[in-house]
Design a protein around this motif. Structure first.
Motif, short mmCIF file in Angstrom:
data_model
loop_
_atom_site.label_atom_id
_atom_site.label_comp_id
_atom_site.label_asym_id
_atom_site.label_seq_id
_atom_site.Cartn_x
_atom_site.Cartn_y
_atom_site.Cartn_z
N LEU A 152 0.85 -1.19 0.00
CA LEU A 152 0.00 0.00 0.00
C LEU A 152 0.89 1.25 0.00
CD1 LEU A 152 -2.94 1.04 0.24
CD2 LEU A 152 -2.64 1.00 2.72
N ALA A 153 0.62 2.17 -0.93
CA ALA A 153 1.43 3.39 -1.01
C ALA A 153 1.48 4.10 0.34
CB ALA A 153 0.85 4.31 -2.08
N LYS A 154 2.67 4.55 0.72
CA LYS A 154 2.85 5.15 2.04
C LYS A 154 1.93 6.35 2.24
CE LYS A 154 6.36 7.21 5.06
NZ LYS A 154 5.52 8.39 5.36
N HIS A 155 1.76 7.19 1.21
CA HIS A 155 0.94 8.40 1.41
C HIS A 155 -0.53 8.04 1.60
CE1 HIS A 155 0.41 7.83 -2.98
NE2 HIS A 155 -0.70 8.54 -2.84
N ILE A 156 -0.95 6.86 1.11
CA ILE A 156 -2.31 6.39 1.36
C ILE A 156 -2.41 5.83 2.78
CG2 ILE A 156 -4.09 4.75 0.67
CD1 ILE A 156 -3.76 6.97 -1.34
N PHE A 157 -1.44 5.01 3.16
CA PHE A 157 -1.43 4.42 4.50
C PHE A 157 -1.42 5.49 5.58
CE2 PHE A 157 1.03 2.68 8.14
CZ PHE A 157 0.19 1.62 8.49
N ASP A 158 -0.67 6.58 5.35
CA ASP A 158 -0.55 7.65 6.35
C ASP A 158 -1.85 8.44 6.52
OD1 ASP A 158 2.05 6.97 6.88
OD2 ASP A 158 2.94 8.50 5.59
N LYS A 159 -2.77 8.31 5.59
CA LYS A 159 -4.04 9.04 5.73
C LYS A 159 -4.87 8.53 6.90
CE LYS A 159 -4.67 10.26 0.82
NZ LYS A 159 -4.89 11.73 0.99
N ASP A 160 -4.78 7.22 7.19
CA ASP A 160 -5.55 6.65 8.30
C ASP A 160 -4.87 5.36 8.76
OD1 ASP A 160 -7.42 5.83 10.15
OD2 ASP A 160 -9.13 6.40 8.91
N ARG A 161 -3.73 5.53 9.40
CA ARG A 161 -2.90 4.38 9.77
C ARG A 161 -3.65 3.39 10.65
NH1 ARG A 161 2.68 5.68 9.30
NH2 ARG A 161 3.16 4.35 11.07
N LYS A 162 -4.44 3.88 11.58
CA LYS A 162 -5.13 2.99 12.51
C LYS A 162 -6.14 2.10 11.78
CE LYS A 162 -7.68 2.96 16.86
NZ LYS A 162 -8.26 3.79 17.96
N ARG A 163 -6.93 2.68 10.89
CA ARG A 163 -7.94 1.90 10.17
C ARG A 163 -7.29 0.90 9.22
NH1 ARG A 163 -12.67 4.89 7.29
NH2 ARG A 163 -13.33 2.71 7.09
N PHE A 164 -6.23 1.32 8.54
CA PHE A 164 -5.56 0.42 7.62
C PHE A 164 -4.90 -0.74 8.36
CE2 PHE A 164 -5.42 3.99 4.42
CZ PHE A 164 -6.18 3.33 3.47
N HIS A 166 -6.15 -2.25 11.00
CA HIS A 166 -7.13 -3.19 11.53
C HIS A 166 -8.25 -3.57 10.57
CE1 HIS A 166 -5.34 -2.84 15.51
NE2 HIS A 166 -5.36 -1.53 15.39
N SER A 167 -8.36 -2.90 9.43
CA SER A 167 -9.48 -3.15 8.53
C SER A 167 -9.01 -3.36 7.10
CB SER A 167 -10.46 -1.96 8.56
OG SER A 167 -10.89 -1.69 9.87
N ALA A 168 -9.88 -3.93 6.28
CA ALA A 168 -9.56 -4.15 4.87
C ALA A 168 -9.29 -2.81 4.19
CB ALA A 168 -10.70 -4.87 4.18
N ALA A 169 -8.23 -2.75 3.40
CA ALA A 169 -7.80 -1.48 2.80
C ALA A 169 -8.67 -1.07 1.62
CB ALA A 169 -6.34 -1.60 2.36
N LEU A 170 -9.13 -2.02 0.83
CA LEU A 170 -9.82 -1.69 -0.42
C LEU A 170 -11.04 -0.80 -0.21
CD1 LEU A 170 -9.81 -2.10 -3.47
CD2 LEU A 170 -11.13 -4.19 -3.13
N PRO A 171 -11.98 -1.15 0.69
CA PRO A 171 -13.14 -0.27 0.87
C PRO A 171 -12.76 1.13 1.33
CG PRO A 171 -13.51 -2.41 1.90
CD PRO A 171 -12.06 -2.34 1.54
N GLN A 172 -11.74 1.21 2.18
CA GLN A 172 -11.33 2.52 2.68
C GLN A 172 -10.80 3.41 1.57
OE1 GLN A 172 -9.02 2.45 6.45
NE2 GLN A 172 -9.24 0.22 6.31
N ILE A 173 -10.00 2.84 0.69
CA ILE A 173 -9.44 3.63 -0.41
C ILE A 173 -10.55 4.17 -1.30
CG2 ILE A 173 -8.02 3.51 -2.51
CD1 ILE A 173 -6.28 1.45 -1.07
N LEU A 174 -11.52 3.32 -1.61
CA LEU A 174 -12.59 3.73 -2.52
C LEU A 174 -13.50 4.78 -1.89
CD1 LEU A 174 -13.56 0.29 -4.10
CD2 LEU A 174 -11.99 2.03 -4.95
N GLU A 175 -13.47 4.90 -0.56
CA GLU A 175 -14.28 5.91 0.13
C GLU A 175 -13.56 7.25 0.25
OE1 GLU A 175 -15.22 4.22 3.88
OE2 GLU A 175 -16.62 2.72 3.06
N MET A 176 -12.28 7.31 -0.07
CA MET A 176 -11.50 8.55 0.10
C MET A 176 -11.86 9.54 -1.01
SD MET A 176 -7.75 7.11 1.25
CE MET A 176 -7.52 6.44 2.90
N PRO A 177 -12.37 10.71 -0.65
CA PRO A 177 -12.81 11.67 -1.67
C PRO A 177 -11.68 12.27 -2.48
CG PRO A 177 -12.93 12.64 0.52
CD PRO A 177 -12.61 11.19 0.73
#
Length: 254
Positions: A152-164, A166-177
């Protein structure tokens, strides 16, 4: 040397595992149904052209997997408590993939920040400036069915480190505006379980897996999500409608 012996010699896999694989397929395909008595040792020995000890080893392997029940004095039967097979339809679009994640439980087993960039092929985007590697196991009804190795790209991971974490990354990325996905290539292959995957999926070393390589490429052409997913052989199927609705209507009208 007969034809069967030549077939066996094409594989370095032990004979009893090759025989067990054929027998396992008969159960998967419903040739042998739950409660059915399978062929006798003598019949299987002749059919597969192997020694009786090989047949016994194959049956014992399938018994350990919960597929067969040996009843003394009666024979060997297909288990009445077979696990639900082929429940997961491998997703062919992002919405379907998100839906597959809905009822599953994810467990992170390894996180490595500052990981080396994944190897990218032509058409898979350009590398991000940095990556975090996350390995997870997905469970359904308490049983592991897939292992996900994700860069996972670092700048994406740093947006919400805690959620990434403990949770699946794919839904979170698609929700990022502020993240736009321009491409999402996916490739399916048939693989085998390496020691790490076999341990996490609780299967034998070298057993077949369905492997998916999924990449999300943003509007700058950067591969922000590079995942290698290994599915348990007993859970997956790929079902696709080959005739689209417009063509079906045209044929009906004729």
């Amino acid at each position: 040397m007969n034809i069967t012996s030549k077939i066996y010699d094409r594989s370095p896999t032990p004979l009893y595992i090759q025989v067990a694989s054929v027998m396992r397929q008969r159960i998967d395909r419903g040739v042998w149904l739950p409660g059915d008595k399978i062929s006798t040792l003598e019949e299987l020995e002749v059919e597969f052209s192997v020694a009786r000890v090989t047949i016994r080893q194959a049956i014992d392997l399938l018994r350990q997997e919960g597929l067969l029940d040996a009843q003394q004095g009666r024979g060997t039967f297909v288990s009445l408590k077979l696990k639900k097979n082929r429940w997961l339809n491998l997703a062919t679009d992002l919405d379907a993939m998100i839906a597959n994640l809905k009822d599953n439980v994810l467990k992170r087993v390894h996180i490595e920040e500052g990981a080396a960039a994944p190897e990218l092929k032509v058409g898979e985007g350009t590398p991000a400036e940095g990556y975090t590697f996350l390995r997870s196991v997905q469970y359904n009804n308490g049983e592991p069915f897939s292992v996900v190795n994700l860069h996972l790209a670092k700048h994406i991971f740093d947006k919400d480190r805690k959620r990434f974490t403990h949770s699946a990354a794919l839904p979170q990325i698609l929700e990022m505006p502020d993240v736009t996905i321009s491409q999402a290539p996916q490739t399916f292959t048939i693989g085998v379980a390496d020691p790490e995957t076999a341990n996490l999926l609780e299967i034998g070393l070298g057993e077949p897996t369905a492997d998916s390589r999924l990449i999300l490429i943003d509007d700058n052409g950067v591969a922000i999500y590079v995942a290698s997913i290994h599915y348990h052989k007993d859970c997956f199927a790929l079902r696709v409608e080959l005739l689209d609705h417009s063509k079906r209507r045209q044929r009906t009208a004729k």
